[in-house]
Motif scaffolding. Structure first.
Motif, short mmCIF file in Angstrom:
data_model
loop_
_atom_site.label_atom_id
_atom_site.label_comp_id
_atom_site.label_asym_id
_atom_site.label_seq_id
_atom_site.Cartn_x
_atom_site.Cartn_y
_atom_site.Cartn_z
N GLN A 210 44.18 43.66 28.30
CA GLN A 210 45.62 43.46 28.94
C GLN A 210 46.51 42.79 27.82
O GLN A 210 46.22 41.96 27.20
N TYR A 220 48.63 37.37 36.17
CA TYR A 220 47.44 38.18 36.15
C TYR A 220 45.97 37.31 36.26
O TYR A 220 45.38 37.85 37.19
N SER A 224 43.78 38.55 39.68
CA SER A 224 42.68 39.28 39.29
C SER A 224 41.20 38.86 39.72
O SER A 224 41.23 37.54 40.15
N PRO A 316 50.63 44.42 34.73
CA PRO A 316 50.40 44.40 33.18
C PRO A 316 50.29 45.51 32.44
O PRO A 316 50.26 46.47 33.01
#
Ligand code: 13P
Length: 318
Positions: A210, A220, A224, A316
């Motif tokens: 990323q 993120y 995640s 992202p």
């Protein structure tokens, strides 16, 4: 955290009607002390919107200058006058003027890591979290000059398919992260997601999962499902990543990725800064108004208003 120091700072902050802003790369205790912590974009937006009389900017000079450009009625303090940004210093206003003379039809886009004088010579400013959107907002046939970070520039060029005239600047802290660092970290933590800042070199970005600004990394990691992350940017961000995600693990891609300028800010210097009202960052009015145009155009391109912890728009990118 030194409680006594912190209490004194809080007291003075009230007396001065001050707000403390800190970048994600600041030492952990400074991030914990700050009223708002974020990436360059989120901090710019905060600085422009605050009702405080005084902004203590815990970051580097170009960030404090950006706050001074956006908030002309306020006193902006940088607790260490030597906290500069070598990347920002890699291009002068005269060098940009010469580039513009050689490409008279080009739009000049400057990364926020640049001096107020360079911003004043630019048509648009951008940060790592909105550079793609800013470039995409320009007409398809428009030539584009992008300064000063070549690595962010190449990343944006690849993502947008736009050829750009790049300046050969770079961030020494991000350049210190090598391909071997990523390979070794992947061997040590094979299940980890590698998050890299666009200022990293192209080979490092190619090996990463990323490519994210610091604000986008925080978002993120929160969202995640992954439990382990290798972080290819300045190591200061790991403090907040760990704090916000107690069940997850974060490993620096390289322990060398420490920005000496960001680490110049200490609790003592924040206190002295409020006591003595130093070091004031003042941008001359004729530079400020022109630099503000470039920043205003950047903000106009953005559909989202980022918050202090969440500067990313959309998902992202890689
Ligand atoms: P961010 O905008 O991603 O926080 O990056 C700021 C910076 O200076 C990177 O070196």
């Amino acid at each position: 955290m030194n409680v006594q120091l912190s209490e004194k700072i809080q007291q003075l902050k009230k007396e001065r009607n001050a707000i403390i802003l800190a970048h994600n790369y600041q030492p952990g205790e400074i991030q914990d002390l700050a009223d708002f912590t974020g990436d360059s974009l989120a901090l710019s937006v905060k600085a422009a919107g605050t009702e405080a009389d005084v902004i203590v900017f815990c970051g580097v000079r170009f960030m404090a200058e950006t706050a001074a450009i956006l908030s002309p009625g306020k006193t902006v303090l940088l607790p260490d006058k030597h906290a500069g940004c070598p990347l920002a210093d890699m291009i002068t206003a005269e060098q940009l003027r010469e580039l513009k003379r050689n490409h008279p039809d080009a739009a000049a886009v400057c990364y926020v890591n640049s001096s107020a004088e360079v911003k004043a010579e630019s048509d648009y400013c951008c940060t790592s979290s909105n550079a793609i959107e800013v470039v995409e907002s320009l007409p398809g046939n428009k030539e584009i000059i992008f300064v000063p970070d070549q690595h962010l520039g190449r990343f944006v060029s690849e993502k947008t398919g736009r050829e750009m005239i790049l300046w050969p600047g770079y961030c020494a802290t991000h350049a210190a992260i090598t391909e071997d660092d990523i390979k070794n970290a992947r061997t040590a933590y094979p299940d980890a997601v590698v998050m890299a800042h666009p200022e990293c070199t192209e080979p490092v970005k190619k090996l990463s999962d990323q490519i994210l600004s610091t604000g986008q990394m925080l978002k993120y990691a929160r969202q995640s499902e992954a439990k382990r992350f290798i972080v290819a940017t300045e190591t200061g961000i790991i403090h907040t990543l760990k704090k916000e995600n107690p069940g997850k693990e974060f490993f620096p891609a390289s322990k060398r990725a420490v920005c000496p300028n960001m680490k110049r800010i200490t609790l003592e210097k924040v206190l002295w800064s409020l006591e003595d009202m130093h070091y004031q960052v003042i941008v001359p009015e004729q530079i400020r108004t022109r630099a503000k145009n470039a920043l205003d155009r950047m903000v106009k391109v953005l559909p989202a208003s980022p918050d202090s912890r969440q500067a990313s728009r959309g998902g992202p990118t890689k």
